[in-house]
Design a protein around this motif. Sequence first.
Motif, PDB file in Angstrom:
ATOM      1  N   ASP A  22       0.832  -1.205   0.000  1.00 27.37           N
ATOM      2  CA  ASP A  22       0.000   0.000   0.000  1.00 27.37           C
ATOM      3  C   ASP A  22       0.869   1.259   0.000  1.00 27.37           C
ATOM      4  N   SER A  78      -1.144   4.129  -7.076  1.00 30.46           N
ATOM      5  CA  SER A  78      -0.352   4.467  -5.900  1.00 30.46           C
ATOM      6  C   SER A  78       0.617   5.598  -6.190  1.00 30.46           C
ATOM      7  N   GLU A 108      -1.182   8.832  -5.485  1.00 27.92           N
ATOM      8  CA  GLU A 108      -1.343   9.059  -4.044  1.00 27.92           C
ATOM      9  C   GLU A 108      -0.008   9.386  -3.393  1.00 27.92           C
ATOM     10  N   LEU A 143     -14.509   2.987   2.195  1.00 31.95           N
ATOM     11  CA  LEU A 143     -13.151   3.132   1.676  1.00 31.95           C
ATOM     12  C   LEU A 143     -13.017   4.473   0.969  1.00 31.95           C
ATOM     13  N   TYR A 200      -8.940   6.360  -3.615  1.00 31.83           N
ATOM     14  CA  TYR A 200      -7.741   5.640  -4.051  1.00 31.83           C
ATOM     15  C   TYR A 200      -7.889   4.144  -3.786  1.00 31.83           C
ATOM     16  N   ASP A 201      -8.315   3.803  -2.559  1.00 36.41           N
ATOM     17  CA  ASP A 201      -8.425   2.398  -2.181  1.00 36.41           C
ATOM     18  C   ASP A 201      -9.449   1.664  -3.035  1.00 36.41           C
ATOM     19  N   LEU A 255      -8.277  -1.594  -5.035  1.00 36.75           N
ATOM     20  CA  LEU A 255      -8.896  -2.886  -4.759  1.00 36.75           C
ATOM     21  C   LEU A 255      -9.485  -3.515  -6.012  1.00 36.75           C
ATOM     22  N   THR A 257      -0.160  -3.219   4.581  1.00 35.20           N
ATOM     23  CA  THR A 257      -0.685  -1.872   4.792  1.00 35.20           C
ATOM     24  C   THR A 257      -0.820  -1.556   6.267  1.00 35.20           C
ATOM     25  N   ASP A 261      -3.180   0.739   6.877  1.00 39.10           N
ATOM     26  CA  ASP A 261      -4.512   1.313   6.761  1.00 39.10           C
ATOM     27  C   ASP A 261      -5.568   0.295   7.194  1.00 39.10           C
ATOM     28  N   ASP A 279      -8.684   0.444   6.967  1.00 39.19           N
ATOM     29  CA  ASP A 279      -9.866   0.341   6.121  1.00 39.19           C
ATOM     30  C   ASP A 279      -9.912  -0.976   5.347  1.00 39.19           C
ATOM     31  N   TYR A 280      -8.769  -1.507   5.000  1.00 35.51           N
ATOM     32  CA  TYR A 280      -8.739  -2.726   4.190  1.00 35.51           C
ATOM     33  C   TYR A 280      -9.348  -3.935   4.905  1.00 35.51           C
TER      34      TYR A 280
END
Length: 207
Positions: free
Chosen positions: A28, A75, A78, A153, A156-157, A161, A174, A176, A178-179
């Motif tokens: 990530d 990525s 970002e 999410l 970007y994610d 994904l 990651t 993060d 959120d995943y």
Amino acid sequence: MAVNYNVLANVIDIRLDAPKPDDIFLVDTNVWYWLTYTRASQAPQPPRTYQINDYPAYIAKALSAKSSLRSCGLSFAELAHRIEKTEKDIYIRSSGNIGSKEYRHNCASERTNVVAEVQAAWGQVKTMTDTVDVRVDESLTDAALLRFATQPLDGYDLFILEAISSAGVVNVITDDGDYVIVPGLQVFTANQNVISAAQNQGKLLTR
């Protein structure tokens, strides 16, 4: 306020895991930021000690084990955004407040520095990974919008994904959290809040 994660992915604590030769990981953007950007520690909110220690150590282990690392072109967008923002924040500390547009267009030497940092960071990413190709077309956007309606999410994610899903990649390194709300993923992390939530919900995996 603590985040209440509904953990649907399997979670692996990278501090206790050994990468394997047949592992395929998407790395990530947050990990690339800490690993490849030389001035991440000078950001207004610098990385925590575990973030600049545990993730680079696990990436090194994965490379040594001949695991396959993947990156996504999204990525890059970002990572470039985060680096530019951090460079602007560092500049503001010594030169006073300035807007993003003014910083980008009016400060030539700063722009040169930003470009050099982004080129150096992404160059390192390219040497360590194979790219997951993604075409942002109507079909991908519709799929991302559908996921957006059911999974909390960011933009970007959502696209990343969809890209890794089409490539059959299920392992994500990651920080993060959120995943973890995405079923079918294996989230490799050192984020203790995520690890604790996964343990409490029976989703912490030891390989």
